[in-house]
Design a protein around this motif. Structure first.
Motif, PDB file in Angstrom:
ATOM      1  N   PHE A 137       6.506   8.999   1.721  1.00 31.35           N
ATOM      2  CA  PHE A 137       6.352   8.423   0.384  1.00 31.35           C
ATOM      3  C   PHE A 137       7.480   8.814  -0.568  1.00 31.35           C
ATOM      4  O   PHE A 137       7.423   8.508  -1.748  1.00 31.35           O
ATOM      5  N   TRP A 143      10.404   3.747  -4.911  1.00 35.41           N
ATOM      6  CA  TRP A 143       9.424   2.669  -4.851  1.00 35.41           C
ATOM      7  C   TRP A 143       9.614   1.672  -5.991  1.00 35.41           C
ATOM      8  O   TRP A 143       9.140   0.531  -5.914  1.00 35.41           O
ATOM      9  N   ILE A 201       2.187   1.698  -3.526  1.00 30.15           N
ATOM     10  CA  ILE A 201       1.151   2.218  -4.423  1.00 30.15           C
ATOM     11  C   ILE A 201       0.964   3.716  -4.190  1.00 30.15           C
ATOM     12  O   ILE A 201       0.878   4.494  -5.142  1.00 30.15           O
ATOM     13  N   CYS A 202       0.914   4.118  -2.924  1.00 27.15           N
ATOM     14  CA  CYS A 202       0.761   5.544  -2.623  1.00 27.15           C
ATOM     15  C   CYS A 202       1.963   6.344  -3.107  1.00 27.15           C
ATOM     16  O   CYS A 202       1.803   7.441  -3.649  1.00 27.15           O
ATOM     17  N   CYS A 214       1.544   6.675  -6.912  1.00 23.92           N
ATOM     18  CA  CYS A 214       0.358   7.342  -7.464  1.00 23.92           C
ATOM     19  C   CYS A 214       0.042   8.698  -6.856  1.00 23.92           C
ATOM     20  O   CYS A 214      -0.646   9.499  -7.496  1.00 23.92           O
ATOM     21  N   VAL A 215       0.469   8.964  -5.637  1.00 20.82           N
ATOM     22  CA  VAL A 215       0.100  10.207  -4.968  1.00 20.82           C
ATOM     23  C   VAL A 215       1.248  11.200  -5.116  1.00 20.82           C
ATOM     24  O   VAL A 215       2.333  10.990  -4.573  1.00 20.82           O
ATOM     25  N   LEU A 247       0.837  -1.202   0.000  1.00 19.74           N
ATOM     26  CA  LEU A 247       0.000   0.000   0.000  1.00 19.74           C
ATOM     27  C   LEU A 247       0.870   1.250   0.000  1.00 19.74           C
ATOM     28  O   LEU A 247       0.582   2.224  -0.700  1.00 19.74           O
ATOM     29  N   ARG A 248       1.950   1.217   0.755  1.00 22.22           N
ATOM     30  CA  ARG A 248       2.884   2.346   0.763  1.00 22.22           C
ATOM     31  C   ARG A 248       3.505   2.535  -0.626  1.00 22.22           C
ATOM     32  O   ARG A 248       3.640   3.658  -1.099  1.00 22.22           O
TER      33      ARG A 248
END
Length: 187
Positions: free
Chosen positions: A54, A58, A42-43, A46-47, A39-40
């Motif tokens: 973040f 990644w 993905i954030c 995407c964020v 989840l980290r």
């Protein structure tokens, strides 16, 4: 062969298969097994926020996103093609206890009376799905990982924090199932 895949596998088959993912990941790429970190990733991908948590590379963890996507895809395939059409096997004593809370439908893996969109609008459903989901996410972040990361990977690496986290997961699970869940189900 298809019937064997549709039935639950015994612990002495499924357990070692899950356990073998740890040495496989370590030998093949020096990677750690864990799901919550995805989840980290993905954030972070995407964020576009300017949040320090973040800001990391990644892309080095892209394998983890493919791993989680494979789990997701496997779940979709299993739910469409490998579904067992019979009623779920539940201990008769548990069936009797759950019947006192109005739970009698065992046609799915999770009783329909607990997990559906209509029950989300009830106090019991809201507590179980929304509050429960928040607490799982909070606990995962607070513990520095999920049950798979700590109980499977961390314990196999003899990490003290993973032992503490796993013991806390188990104690919390027993307390939830035996003390808090009956209160929630009686709402």
């Amino acid at each position: 062969m298809l019937e064997i895949i549709k039935e639950p596998w015994p612990w002495y088959v499924a357990g070692p298969l899950i356990g073998l993912t740890v040495p496989a990941l370590l030998i093949l790429g020096n990677k750690s097994f864990g799901i919550s970190s995805s989840l980290r990733h993905i954030c972070a991908a995407c964020v576009p926020a300017n949040i320090g948590f973040f800001k990391y590379d990644w892309k080095k963890e892209l394998w983890n996103l493919f791993f989680v996507f494979g789990i997701f895809l496997g779940g979709i395939i299993a739910s469409h093609f490998l579904i067992n059409s019979g009623e779920m096997s539940v201990n008769p004593a548990l069936k009797t206890e759950l019947a006192t809370y109005g739970i009698t439908d065992y046609s799915n893996l999770v009783p329909v009376q607990l997990m559906n969109f209509a029950s989300l609008l009830t106090l019991r459903g809201f507590i179980m799905m929304v509050v429960g989901g928040f607490l799982v996410g909070f606990g995962t972040r607070y513990a520095g990982g999920c049950t798979s990361g700590h109980a499977i990977m961390g314990l196999s690496n003899l990490q003290w924090p993973s032992l503490v986290a796993t013991v806390c997961f188990m104690v919390g699970g027993f307390f939830m199932a035996n003390v808090i869940l009956p209160i929630i189900l009686s709402l």
